[in-house]
Design an enzyme around this catalytic site. Structure first.
Site, PDB file in Angstrom:
ATOM      1  CG  ASP A  42      -8.022   0.032   3.496  1.00 41.65           C
ATOM      2  OD1 ASP A  42      -8.787  -0.759   2.917  1.00 41.65           O
ATOM      3  OD2 ASP A  42      -6.787  -0.054   3.447  1.00 41.65           O
ATOM      4  CE  LYS A 101      -4.032  -2.203   2.059  1.00 39.66           C
ATOM      5  NZ  LYS A 101      -5.066  -2.156   3.093  1.00 39.66           N
TER       6      LYS A 101
END
Ligand code: ATR
Length: 308
Positions: free
Chosen positions: A123, A87
């Site tokens: 997220d 990420k």
């Protein structure tokens, strides 16, 4: 476990993906990636929406991550999801990233626009939707205790809490210095004249029973952002004696079965939920970014919950 493609399949031009029916034009990059549930609910969503695109898992080792991201446009991909450990690398690879992705230091959704890569992180927004769905409350109205504020997942959640300016945020971490540094970074989001009682709106504490007891007395929601508790042999993250029925518990881990924390919370009569809803909503938000239309949430949920 589903089929896994290699980074070289993509870097080599992506022919294998053109030849599939439907052609794969979306993926999840990870290492490991075989366990990822994303293809299951994304492919169900794509079918239900009548979009002739497939979604595949691609195993990307760290040394090939940048090349794999850069290969997406030429391979005809619309974008990719990104999971552990890429990420942060995804943020470095994209040409542009949204505010939350930049602040959280991580990208979980890449969208291809011509030759350019746009980065997003769904997220945090996915967690907001999950909390609302699970507990019928808004994250911004809650006093949050975040366990494991030192990792990538913990940071992303803490930044989301700060952007929402939730009532309180207590950053709990084994290595206290990491939580303290994050608290200092986020402090300005909590400097308002909102009164919440005799405690600071943002604090950093170690995993210490006395400190935890004090903070839990001024909390509504406990979020676990560590992976501790999935194995039977794991020690409890927080002593079960500190768990009271007025608290809500959200464990970001979504492996089947309850974590030790959720078992203890259930036994104490507290409301709790695991990370399946966050997984679902971050995926739905990725779909919305790629296709600029609402995701078929019920179809995605059904695909996810019918898994063994
Ligand atoms: P990342 O998400 O960046 O890969 P990680 O090493 O998986 O990081 O750790 C995630 C979080 O879980 C961290 O907050 C970590 O605490 P430290 O910052 O002190 O390392 C926390 N963590 C991992 N194992 C733990 C344990 N046994 N007890 C408490 N916290 C733990």
């Amino acid at each position: 476990m589903g089929e896994v493609y290699s980074a070289d399949d993509l870097i080599g031009g992506g022919e294998v993906f053109f030849d599939m029916d439907p052609p794969a034009r979306l993926s999840v990059f990870g290492d490991p990636v075989a366990h990822s549930k994303s293809p299951i609910f994304h492919n169900a969503a794509l079918r239900a929406a009548g979009i002739n695109v497939g979604y595949v898992r691609i195993h990307v080792p760290a040394e090939k991550a940048q090349a794999a991201f850069r290969a997406l446009p030429k391979a005809g991909f619309l974008g990719t999801n990104v999971t552990i450990p890429h990420k942060a690398a995804a943020l470095a690879a994209v040409d542009e990233a949204d505010d939350y992705a930049r602040r959280s230091g991580s990208v979980n959704t890449v969208a291809v626009e011509g030759e350019r890569l746009l980065g997003f992180n769904t997220d945090g927004p996915g967690l907001v939707r999950a909390i609302h769905e699970e507990f019928s409350v808004d994250l911004r109205d809650l006093r949050v205790v975040l366990l494991g504020a030192g990792g990538g997942a913990g940071r992303a959640i803490a930044v989301q809490c700060a952007m929402e300016s939730c009532e309180r945020l207590v950053l709990v971490n084994r290595t206290l210095e990491k939580a303290q540094a994050l608290a200092a970074e986020l402090a300005s989001s909590f400097q308002t004249d909102r009164l919440v009682g005799p405690v600071d709106r943002i604090q950093a504490i170690p995993f210490d029973e006395t400190a935890l007891r004090q903070q839990l007395a001024h909390a509504d929601l406990v979020i676990n952002a560590t992976s501790v508790g999935m194995r039977r042999t794991d020690p409890p993250l927080i002593p079960s004696a500190l768990i009271t029925p007025n608290l809500m518990f959200y464990d970001t881990v979504y492996a089947s079965g309850k974590s030790r924390l959720l078992e203890d919370a259930t036994a104490a009569g507290a409301r709790c939920a695991n990370g399946l809803s966050m997984l679902l909503h971050q995926g739905a938000l990725s779909f919305e970014i790629w296709f600029n239309r609402p995701a078929p949430l019920d179809v995605m949920r059904q695909a996810l919950t019918s898994l063994p």
